[in-house]
Motif scaffolding. Sequence first.
Motif, mmCIF file in Angstrom:
data_model
loop_
_atom_site.group_PDB
_atom_site.id
_atom_site.type_symbol
_atom_site.label_atom_id
_atom_site.label_comp_id
_atom_site.label_asym_id
_atom_site.label_seq_id
_atom_site.Cartn_x
_atom_site.Cartn_y
_atom_site.Cartn_z
ATOM 1 N N TYR A 1 29.202 -25.072 2.966
ATOM 2 C CA TYR A 1 29.895 -26.343 3.109
ATOM 3 C C TYR A 1 31.164 -26.358 2.258
ATOM 4 N N HIS A 2 32.017 -25.390 2.502
ATOM 5 C CA HIS A 2 33.224 -25.231 1.697
ATOM 6 C C HIS A 2 34.438 -25.144 2.612
ATOM 7 N N ALA A 3 35.560 -25.696 2.158
ATOM 8 C CA ALA A 3 36.782 -25.738 2.951
ATOM 9 C C ALA A 3 37.848 -24.834 2.350
ATOM 10 N N PHE A 4 38.666 -24.234 3.212
ATOM 11 C CA PHE A 4 39.731 -23.323 2.829
ATOM 12 C C PHE A 4 41.019 -23.750 3.528
ATOM 13 N N VAL A 5 42.146 -23.200 3.079
ATOM 14 C CA VAL A 5 43.443 -23.472 3.692
ATOM 15 C C VAL A 5 43.939 -22.202 4.360
ATOM 16 N N VAL A 6 44.398 -22.332 5.611
ATOM 17 C CA VAL A 6 45.013 -21.207 6.317
ATOM 18 C C VAL A 6 46.500 -21.221 5.992
ATOM 19 N N MET A 7 46.958 -20.208 5.287
ATOM 20 C CA MET A 7 48.332 -20.192 4.788
ATOM 21 C C MET A 7 49.323 -19.643 5.809
ATOM 22 N N GLU A 8 48.972 -18.561 6.483
ATOM 23 C CA GLU A 8 49.891 -17.965 7.450
ATOM 24 C C GLU A 8 49.151 -16.982 8.334
ATOM 25 N N HIS A 9 49.812 -16.549 9.386
ATOM 26 C CA HIS A 9 49.278 -15.495 10.248
ATOM 27 C C HIS A 9 50.394 -14.464 10.449
ATOM 28 N N VAL A 10 50.000 -13.241 10.696
ATOM 29 C CA VAL A 10 50.971 -12.195 11.030
ATOM 30 C C VAL A 10 50.405 -11.355 12.163
ATOM 31 N N SER A 11 51.260 -10.934 13.059
ATOM 32 C CA SER A 11 50.880 -10.009 14.126
ATOM 33 C C SER A 11 51.429 -8.635 13.762
ATOM 34 N N VAL A 12 50.563 -7.639 13.724
ATOM 35 C CA VAL A 12 50.957 -6.281 13.341
ATOM 36 C C VAL A 12 50.446 -5.285 14.382
ATOM 37 N N ILE A 13 50.993 -4.097 14.320
ATOM 38 C CA ILE A 13 50.556 -3.006 15.200
ATOM 39 C C ILE A 13 49.865 -1.953 14.346
ATOM 40 N N LYS A 14 48.627 -1.639 14.704
ATOM 41 C CA LYS A 14 47.897 -0.617 13.975
ATOM 42 C C LYS A 14 48.455 0.762 14.311
ATOM 43 N N MET A 15 48.091 1.727 13.484
ATOM 44 C CA MET A 15 48.607 3.080 13.698
ATOM 45 C C MET A 15 48.136 3.660 15.015
ATOM 46 N N CYS A 16 47.023 3.148 15.552
ATOM 47 C CA CYS A 16 46.525 3.626 16.845
ATOM 48 C C CYS A 16 47.269 2.996 18.010
ATOM 49 N N GLY A 17 48.141 2.021 17.728
ATOM 50 C CA GLY A 17 48.927 1.371 18.765
ATOM 51 C C GLY A 17 48.409 0.013 19.198
ATOM 52 N N ASP A 18 47.198 -0.353 18.787
ATOM 53 C CA ASP A 18 46.643 -1.664 19.147
ATOM 54 C C ASP A 18 47.268 -2.761 18.295
ATOM 55 N N SER A 19 47.343 -3.967 18.870
ATOM 56 C CA SER A 19 47.870 -5.112 18.126
ATOM 57 C C SER A 19 46.754 -5.763 17.316
ATOM 58 N N LEU A 20 47.134 -6.459 16.261
ATOM 59 C CA LEU A 20 46.162 -7.069 15.360
ATOM 60 C C LEU A 20 46.788 -8.332 14.763
ATOM 61 N N VAL A 21 45.974 -9.388 14.649
ATOM 62 C CA VAL A 21 46.413 -10.636 14.026
ATOM 63 C C VAL A 21 45.637 -10.823 12.728
ATOM 64 N N LEU A 22 46.363 -11.021 11.641
ATOM 65 C CA LEU A 22 45.751 -11.274 10.334
ATOM 66 C C LEU A 22 46.097 -12.685 9.878
ATOM 67 N N LEU A 23 45.143 -13.335 9.208
ATOM 68 C CA LEU A 23 45.356 -14.667 8.662
ATOM 69 C C LEU A 23 45.122 -14.632 7.161
ATOM 70 N N ARG A 24 46.051 -15.264 6.433
ATOM 71 C CA ARG A 24 45.911 -15.345 4.978
ATOM 72 C C ARG A 24 45.243 -16.671 4.624
ATOM 73 N N ILE A 25 44.110 -16.585 3.911
ATOM 74 C CA ILE A 25 43.283 -17.744 3.596
ATOM 75 C C ILE A 25 43.333 -18.009 2.100
ATOM 76 N N ARG A 26 43.437 -19.277 1.724
ATOM 77 C CA ARG A 26 43.406 -19.641 0.313
ATOM 78 C C ARG A 26 42.115 -20.400 0.016
ATOM 79 N N ASN A 27 41.448 -19.993 -1.058
ATOM 80 C CA ASN A 27 40.229 -20.636 -1.512
ATOM 81 C C ASN A 27 40.577 -21.597 -2.646
#
Length: 628
Positions: free
Chosen positions: A232-258
């Motif tokens: 029962y804990h809340a966090f803040v989503v600070m940002e997201h980034v879209s990156v390309i992995k070395m294998c060529g697949d795309s990936l979305v990362l989210l930065r979370i603040r506790n």
Amino acid sequence: MEQSDIYNALFEDPDFPADSHSLFSDLHSSTPVSKFSDDITWMRPQEVSQQPRLFSENLQENHVKQGILGDCWFLCACAALQCNDRLLKQVIPSGQATWGEKEYNGCFLFRFWQFGRWVEVVVDDRLPCIDAKLCFSRCQCQDVFWVALLEKAYAKLNGTYERLWAGQVCEALVDLCGGVAKRWKLKASEKEECETDASGSTLEKFNLSDIVDNCMMSCCVHSSHRGSLGEYHAFVVMEHVSVIKMCGDSLVLLRIRNPWGRRCWDGPWKEDGDGWEQLDPEIALPLRSRVEEGEFWVDEIEFGKEFDEVTVAYPFSIEGHMKSLWTGANLSFSQQVYSSWIKDRTAGGSRNTNSFSCNPKFWLKIQEVGEVNEVNRLSLSVSKGALILFNFKGEEEETHLPRTLQEAPCLSTLCHAYEREVSVHCVLSPGYYLVIPSIFLQGAEGRFLMRAFSTGQLSLSPATKGYPANAKNDAEWETISFDGQWLKGNSAGGSRNFSTHFANPILPFKVNSDTGKTTLNIVLQQHCQTGKCHAIGFHIYQVAHNTDLNKCLKDQEPIKSCTPHRYTEEISIMCVLPPGNYVIIPSTYEPDCVGFFTVSIATRIDRKPVRSQETLGRFLQEVHYSHA
């Protein structure tokens, strides 16, 4: 002057004293913070820090950090203020004298949005401490005090600090921003499907990247099996980034603040996790260096698995207009109205009851095509009920209410929910729409505020109540009203004791019924100043169709009368009449008494309840986790 004399001259808030009465709601507190009660002392910032400041020019030092009070839900909303300088100045007015300034007197002013308006809360700067350190919320830099003082003002608004233990992020966002917040479940059982967005949308229909980029977003965990994230804990989503992995697949990362202010994530994207090996070092290093104290990265798939729900605050434009989550358009036009549910009057319950139409009703007029977001703010506590919104489209404002209510609504919340506020989003064509807010249980009372925001011009106004004041709330009623006046020497004929009686206004009405006699409630109200009323009464006559009224009325007795005439603003009778044509003659007792009046005729509509299976949503899980 000695230091102690200076402190004695500073403001001390008598309404929120520096003692246990401001900490706890009662002497038998059961929240975990109560075990620290004997250790808590109250100190001013200049006693805690050598260089106290309200804000820091270093943005990182302003970030919020949770203490022993379980109010992470409130701190997530505080983080939203940091993203909007206009809102921050609205809540914490600039120009206030602080420590070291000549005008400083230990007093600070804050504003919160409450039930349709901004209210001011004044507090002193004595703050709860343990071992000469703030024990509740603070900033990353212990010399910065905006969060601690804002938290104190919010505690005063709610009664005590203890009442901030557990709550909903969406409610704090509304109180701090004055806007609208939406909650979405990331995972829900079939019984909880009604708790998705009221217009049928789910979070998957949105571009998560756009949401994170343009407005404040919080995420919560409810279950305890993910131990590192708490329960029962809340966090803040600070940002997201879209990156390309070395294998060529795309990936979305989210930065979370506790809000705890410490890292708690043990997934592949932790500080030294193996997830970073999937990225080129030139991409990974800047991302890893961007993480501040209390923050961590997760990928989009982990995000959906690890968190139970998200809360999103509608963004605001630079000009202060709320913006649509769906399109980003400015909702430049807004209206709000207040009303209430009253037992045996307007507390009609859900569509499961035959008294549903007794609920307060409002006309929403759309003057041009646009995007509309209807919001109903509720001042009820969670235990008293919920709110639902029904929109019925009418061809014109004078729609036939009973027939309209037999039809399915063109838009509604999917179920009644145990929430302080519910909302629907829609796109409506120009025209009139009937809006009916309700509590699930018939007879449950409470006040509410209804707000409407739109990209185009609109109006929101109460509809004719359609419910007699002295009738029981067990049926539907359709009301018609007549306005008139008594004019000296013209239409002020007096009572039947005078030959001029039939010069009074004659108001025709018709009773239609396929089931026999009909129950009516008839009310005569004179518009007068208190203590300056005429004696009033009225008579009801049955008449034949297409007859000479003046001739036939003089030859017959009234079938119903509301007499003797009384010195009162309003008189009424409940009667049962067979189908036919009738007239009402309202009068003052003596002739030539001048005044304005309204006659209302409420007809009882007997019908079976609409075939509806409205359900209640489950109770909300409040977020409150704190760490010692």
